[in-house]
Design an enzyme around this catalytic site. Structure first.
Site, mmCIF file in Angstrom:
data_model
loop_
_atom_site.group_PDB
_atom_site.id
_atom_site.type_symbol
_atom_site.label_atom_id
_atom_site.label_comp_id
_atom_site.label_asym_id
_atom_site.label_seq_id
_atom_site.Cartn_x
_atom_site.Cartn_y
_atom_site.Cartn_z
ATOM 1 N N ASP A 11 0.866 -1.177 0.000
ATOM 2 C CA ASP A 11 0.000 0.000 0.000
ATOM 3 C C ASP A 11 0.903 1.228 0.000
ATOM 4 O O ASP A 11 1.683 1.426 0.944
ATOM 5 C CB ASP A 11 -0.903 0.016 1.240
ATOM 6 C CG ASP A 11 -1.945 -1.087 1.211
ATOM 7 O OD1 ASP A 11 -2.358 -1.497 0.119
ATOM 8 O OD2 ASP A 11 -2.347 -1.553 2.298
ATOM 9 N N ASP A 130 -13.527 -3.549 -1.464
ATOM 10 C CA ASP A 130 -13.313 -3.296 -0.037
ATOM 11 C C ASP A 130 -14.674 -3.384 0.637
ATOM 12 O O ASP A 130 -15.570 -2.585 0.344
ATOM 13 C CB ASP A 130 -12.706 -1.911 0.181
ATOM 14 C CG ASP A 130 -11.331 -1.769 -0.462
ATOM 15 O OD1 ASP A 130 -10.632 -2.793 -0.579
ATOM 16 O OD2 ASP A 130 -10.973 -0.642 -0.848
#
Length: 257
Positions: A11, A130
């Protein structure tokens, strides 16, 4: 028997790898190119790099970061974050990616999935989801969030995964926002629900802490691959050791040389 894939995730924010808990409280984890090379050398089957603030900041993916990481990799490399058009996907492929991951842009304009797939092949298009459970409601009603987990969409994760497949997605990258960064285990129930709804591979993400967690999500969650970040970046586990434990647990994996 098909082997299960172990994927290391980076990330990235402002050119650095970060990691938090449930998408907040981010801490620095290192340089993307260095971490990508390290995890690949340890036996990661694939590397995923997600520019986690690109959508929120309304910009494209940081291509220079992608290029630096790609130059040091010899395993499949997926890049996501800020990809809003087939042209932007093409730029990411030109920078060295083998696959792209699309999330917010796919929900805003689902035709994007097919547009990228028609040019580069369905195998190169991953739709990232998500999802967060809705308190007191069945797992089928887990809700999809976008913009790095900042915005609820009102869409159901299982429903959206099924639609993404119908529009040409080659894989689903499913992140449990409830489990993310906790190291308490993957959400096997959520993963199993999505896996049962589609015929394409499902990558489980969020909650990795031990080899047992990986074994559980492969068996109970029916995942085709499992992704982890913090446990690899901060030395809690390395891929080689993890795969050795999975072999012992009779989970089919590609053991590193």
């Amino acid at each position: 028997m098909l082997t299960k894939r172990i994927i290391a995730c980076l990330d990235v924010r402002d050119g650095r790898v970060v990691k938090g808990v449930q998408f907040v409280d981010l801490v620095d984890a290192g340089d993307p190119a260095e971490l990508a090379a390290r995890h690949a050398a340890a036996g990661a089957d694939e590397i995923v790099l997600l520019d986690i603030t690109a959508t929120h900041e309304n910009r494209g993916t940081l291509l220079s970061t992608v290029q630096r990481a790609a130059q040091r990799l010899f395993v499949p490399f997926t890049v996501g974050g800020g990809i809003r058009t087939a042209e932007e996907a093409a730029a990411v492929f030109d920078a060295g990616a083998d696959k792209v991951s699309i999330n917010s842009a796919a929900l805003a304009r689902p035709d994007l999935i097919g547009e990228i797939g028609s040019k580069f092949g369905a195998q190169a298009v991953i739709v990232a989801i998500d999802a967060r459970r809705v308190s007191g409601r069945p797992i089928s009603e887990a809700e999809v969030f976008v913009a790095g987990g900042r915005k609820p969409t009102g869409r159901r994760a299982v429903e959206w995964a099924r639609e993404a497949e119908s529009r040409g997605a080659g894989e689903i990258l499913l992140t449990s926002m409830d489990a993310d960064g906790t190291r308490a285990g993957f959400d096997c129930e959520l993963t199993a629900a999505v896996s049962a709804a589609v015929q394409i591979p499902v990558i489980a993400s969020g909650g990795a802490g031990t080899a047992q967690h990986f074994a559980q999500v492969f068996r109970e969650g029916r995942a085709d691959a499992a992704l982890a970040a913090g446990i690899f970046h901060f030395g809690v586990a390395d891929v080689r050791t993890l795969k050795a434990e999975l072999v012992h647990a009779r989970i089919p994996v590609r053991y590193p040389c």
